[in-house]
Write an enzyme that holds these catalytic residues in place. Structure first.
Site, PDB file in Angstrom:
ATOM      1  CE  LYS A 170      -9.548  48.887 -31.827  1.00  0.00           C
ATOM      2  NZ  LYS A 170      -9.134  48.329 -30.554  1.00  0.00           N
ATOM      3  CG  HIS A 176      -4.824  52.510 -31.457  1.00  0.00           C
ATOM      4  ND1 HIS A 176      -4.630  51.232 -31.006  1.00  0.00           N
ATOM      5  CD2 HIS A 176      -6.107  52.834 -31.146  1.00  0.00           C
ATOM      6  CE1 HIS A 176      -5.752  50.794 -30.448  1.00  0.00           C
ATOM      7  NE2 HIS A 176      -6.669  51.751 -30.519  1.00  0.00           N
ATOM      8  CD  GLU A 178      -8.057  54.557 -27.580  1.00  0.00           C
ATOM      9  OE1 GLU A 178      -9.266  54.443 -27.783  1.00  0.00           O
ATOM     10  OE2 GLU A 178      -7.200  53.905 -28.213  1.00  0.00           O
ATOM     11  CB  SER A 194     -13.942  48.836 -22.544  1.00  0.00           C
ATOM     12  OG  SER A 194     -12.998  47.849 -22.830  1.00  0.00           O
TER      13      SER A 194
HETATM   14  P1  PGA Z   1     -12.577  49.218 -27.787  1.00  0.00           P
HETATM   15  O1  PGA Z   1     -11.352  49.834 -28.609  1.00  0.00           O
HETATM   16  O2  PGA Z   1     -13.644  50.259 -27.721  1.00  0.00           O
HETATM   17  O3  PGA Z   1     -12.981  48.014 -28.559  1.00  0.00           O
HETATM   18  O4  PGA Z   1     -12.034  48.870 -26.412  1.00  0.00           O
HETATM   19  C1  PGA Z   1     -11.010  51.184 -28.477  1.00  0.00           C
HETATM   20  C2  PGA Z   1      -9.768  51.501 -29.262  1.00  0.00           C
HETATM   21  O5  PGA Z   1      -8.844  50.676 -29.317  1.00  0.00           O
HETATM   22  O6  PGA Z   1      -9.672  52.585 -29.874  1.00  0.00           O
END
Ligand code: PGA
Length: 250
Positions: A9, A93, A163, A211
């Site tokens: 990110k 995303h 996701e 997560s």
């Molecule tokens: P996270 O993010 O593992 O911090 O929940 C996953 C993502 O947004 O690809």
């Protein structure tokens, strides 16, 4: 081969930290090279650094422009990504969708990437779950539109990441259960079967993201039937990411 994708990110803030995480991830990649295909998707300015510091790690980007002409300030095209050694790119995303990416735009991005032989990691997922199953329709539309003109022959170059938005990031309601993941993997294969056919429905790799950590990772692979994981926060914490990799590799 299990896919392990690190989505950095907008982090880390410091170059020195990016360097450290890249080198550490390279160690993980080397150690588990028989079991895992590790991909890092850093912010654009770190692409070169990661490709130099993280030998053996596959390079991914977090976004690509759907546009083809150059008059688009702030955007990055697939031909540019290609020259930086980018092999994979996240599209659709939920955070990019929130910033304006539509299903149609994701479709165009998929085409731009395939054109340059970059593998799109197409993220899909509902905002919320409901008892009537409307969320299934959301995922169906996301996949059908993203792959609208993608031919069968290109499916081997497509990765789909489930996701659920409610399970992502530090505002997550909760983590998805492996059973919820497994149901969605089956449902995604059904969408692909209806759109293509039985044989080709099994071709795209399906990942789970949201997560994922060193404790729950393995269950999404074994019970959840995901072929890999898309990891946000934990991909920047070397100790935990190493433990995660070790868990899914064994
Ligand atoms: P996270 O993010 O593992 O911090 O929940 C996953 C993502 O947004 O690809």
């Amino acid at each position: 081969m299990i896919f392990l994708v690190g989505n950095w990110k907008m982090a880390p803030e410091r170059i020195s930290e990016a360097q450290k995480v890249a080198v550490g991830t390279a160690k993980i990649t080397k150690y588990f090279k028989k079991q895992l295909a590790v991909i890092i998707c850093p912010p654009f300015p770190y692409l070169s650094l990661v490709s130099k510091a993280a030998k053996g790690v596959r390079l991914g980007a977090q976004a690509v422009s759907h546009n083809t002409d150059v008059a688009h300030t702030g955007q990055v095209s697939a031909p540019i990504l290609k020259q930086f050694g980018v092999q994979y790119c996240i599209v659709g995303h939920s955070e990019s969708r929130l910033a304006g990416d539509t299903n149609e735009r994701v479709h165009e991005q998929v085409l731009r990437l395939l054109d340059k032989k970059i593998i799109p990691i197409v993220c899909v997922g509902e905002q919320k779950r409901d008892s009537q199953g409307w969320y299934l329709g959301t995922v169906k539309e996301q996949i059908e539109t993203a792959l609208a003109t993608v031919p069968k022959a290109a499916l081997k170059n497509i990765i789909i990441a489930y996701e659920p938005v409610w399970a992502i990031g530090n505002k997550a309601e909760r983590t998805a259960t492996p059973i919820e993941c497994q149901e969605m993997v089956i449902y995604i294969r059904k969408i692909l079967r209806d759109r293509y056919d039985e044989k080709f429905s099994n071709v795209p790799v399906i990942l789970y993201g949201g997560s994922v950590d060193e404790k729950n990772a393995k269950s999404f692979i074994t019970e959840g039937k995901a072929q890999g994981l898309l990891v946000g926060r934990v991909s920047l914490e070397l100790k935990r990411f190493t433990a995660l990799a070790a868990n899914i590799a064994k």
